[in-house]
Design an enzyme around this catalytic site. Structure first.
Site, PDB file in Angstrom:
ATOM      1  N   ARG A   1       0.812  -1.217   0.000  1.00  0.00           N
ATOM      2  CA  ARG A   1       0.000   0.000   0.000  1.00  0.00           C
ATOM      3  C   ARG A   1       0.843   1.263   0.000  1.00  0.00           C
ATOM      4  O   ARG A   1       0.347   2.336  -0.334  1.00  0.00           O
ATOM      5  CB  ARG A   1      -0.975  -0.023   1.189  1.00  0.00           C
TER       6      ARG A   1
ATOM      7  N   GLU B   1       1.327  -5.263  13.425  1.00  0.00           N
ATOM      8  CA  GLU B   1       0.181  -5.349  14.338  1.00  0.00           C
ATOM      9  C   GLU B   1      -0.434  -6.748  14.311  1.00  0.00           C
ATOM     10  O   GLU B   1      -0.931  -7.223  15.316  1.00  0.00           O
ATOM     11  CB  GLU B   1      -0.885  -4.283  13.987  1.00  0.00           C
TER      12      GLU B   1
HETATM   13  O1  LIG Z   1       3.139  -0.512  12.038  1.00  0.00           O
HETATM   14  P1  LIG Z   1       2.933  -1.973  11.800  1.00  0.00           P
HETATM   15  O2  LIG Z   1       2.309  -2.681  12.964  1.00  0.00           O
HETATM   16  O3  LIG Z   1       4.192  -2.637  11.340  1.00  0.00           O
HETATM   17  O4  LIG Z   1       1.851  -2.123  10.622  1.00  0.00           O
HETATM   18  C1  LIG Z   1       1.808  -1.292   9.478  1.00  0.00           C
HETATM   19  C2  LIG Z   1       1.990  -2.051   8.190  1.00  0.00           C
HETATM   20  O5  LIG Z   1       0.921  -2.989   7.998  1.00  0.00           O
HETATM   21  C3  LIG Z   1       0.335  -2.785   6.724  1.00  0.00           C
HETATM   22  O6  LIG Z   1       0.931  -3.522   5.708  1.00  0.00           O
HETATM   23  P2  LIG Z   1       0.712  -5.087   5.440  1.00  0.00           P
HETATM   24  O7  LIG Z   1       1.896  -5.828   5.993  1.00  0.00           O
HETATM   25  O8  LIG Z   1      -0.644  -5.497   5.902  1.00  0.00           O
HETATM   26  O9  LIG Z   1       0.865  -5.211   3.866  1.00  0.00           O
HETATM   27  P3  LIG Z   1       0.115  -4.582   2.564  1.00  0.00           P
HETATM   28  O10 LIG Z   1       0.523  -3.128   2.477  1.00  0.00           O
HETATM   29  O11 LIG Z   1       0.707  -5.361   1.444  1.00  0.00           O
HETATM   30  O12 LIG Z   1      -1.374  -4.747   2.707  1.00  0.00           O
HETATM   31  C4  LIG Z   1       0.573  -1.313   6.467  1.00  0.00           C
HETATM   32  O13 LIG Z   1       0.469  -0.998   5.085  1.00  0.00           O
HETATM   33  C5  LIG Z   1       1.949  -1.106   7.005  1.00  0.00           C
HETATM   34  O14 LIG Z   1       2.954  -1.476   6.077  1.00  0.00           O
HETATM   35  N1  LIG Z   2      -5.314  -1.500  11.776  1.00  0.00           N
HETATM   36  C1  LIG Z   2      -4.723  -1.517  10.577  1.00  0.00           C
HETATM   37  N2  LIG Z   2      -5.377  -1.106   9.472  1.00  0.00           N
HETATM   38  C2  LIG Z   2      -4.772  -1.125   8.257  1.00  0.00           C
HETATM   39  N3  LIG Z   2      -3.513  -1.540   8.059  1.00  0.00           N
HETATM   40  C3  LIG Z   2      -2.833  -1.955   9.133  1.00  0.00           C
HETATM   41  N4  LIG Z   2      -1.563  -2.399   9.286  1.00  0.00           N
HETATM   42  C4  LIG Z   2      -1.362  -2.689  10.581  1.00  0.00           C
HETATM   43  N5  LIG Z   2      -2.453  -2.441  11.310  1.00  0.00           N
HETATM   44  C5  LIG Z   2      -3.392  -1.971  10.440  1.00  0.00           C
END
Ligand SMILES: O=P(O)(O)OC[C@H]1O[C@H](OP(=O)(O)OP(=O)(O)O)[C@H](O)[C@@H]1O
Ligand SMILES: Nc1ncnc2[nH]cnc12
Length: 176
Positions: free
Chosen positions: A61, A98
């Protein structure tokens, strides 16, 4: 478009991808032409005079607005990807987020000593992902590193865990 308008366009999905997680879904905002333009324009206004040479987006994202912002800033774009996706030599970091654990990597020739890097992702939660990405960029002799998110979940204290110990400029457009 205002920040309040933008907030109303971010969808909340309960219990995704796991029970207890309130997922902030940006797809409902970025499919709106005015909201997408507003996000990129707001970030452009904040960073246009900072001498940014490269925007580094975190998969997946972080690629969407990161790439549009790089174009608008006249900067290059670097992909920080989940393990196994980049074809040439890389450096890697393991991290927890998370709702799980993962490995990210970047090409060994991604940055140089002339770079002012803006690290970008859509959302800051616990900060695990961002911290790993910061550690990756810090392995290069870059001039400066700034960090930006569209959304920060402040109750998870991600900003404290990445900014306080490392003295980095960290900013988010929307704070929950
Ligand atoms: O602060 P944190 O607890 O580390 O979480 C944040 C991360 O989680 C999500 O990505 P995700 O790994 O879900 O991947 P995506 O962007 O491919 O959906 C978001 O886009 C961040 O990269
Ligand atoms: N609550 C949340 N919503 C969207 N992206 C996330 N990545 C980690 N935590 C998230």
């Amino acid at each position: 478009m205002t920040l309040e308008d933008l907030k109303t366009l971010i969808r909340e999905v309960q219990d995704f991808p796991k029970e207890g997680i309130n997922f902030k879904d940006i797809t409902t905002a970025i499919k709106d032409p005015n909201a997408f333009q507003y996000i990129v324009d707001q970030l452009y206004l904040k960073y246009k005079d900072k001498g940014i040479t490269k925007v580094a987006g975190i998969e997946s994202r972080g690629f969407i607005v990161g790439a549009a912002l790089a174009y608008k800033l006249g900067a290059g774009f670097v992909l920080i990807r989940k393990q196994g996706k980049l074809p040439a030599e890389t450096i890697k970091k393991t991290y927890s987020l998370e709702y799980g654990e993962d490995i990210i990597e970047v090409h060994k020739d991604a940055f140089n000593e002339n770079d002012v890097v803006l690290l970008h992702d859509d959302l800051l939660a616990t900060g695990g992902t961002a911290k790993a990405a910061i550690d990756l960029v810090r392995e290069f002799p870059v001039k400066d590193l700034l960090v930006n998110f569209i959304i920060e979940l402040s109750f998870l204290k991600g900003k404290e865990s990445i900014a306080s110990e490392q003295n980095i400029d960290v900013d988010s457009l929307i704070v929950y």
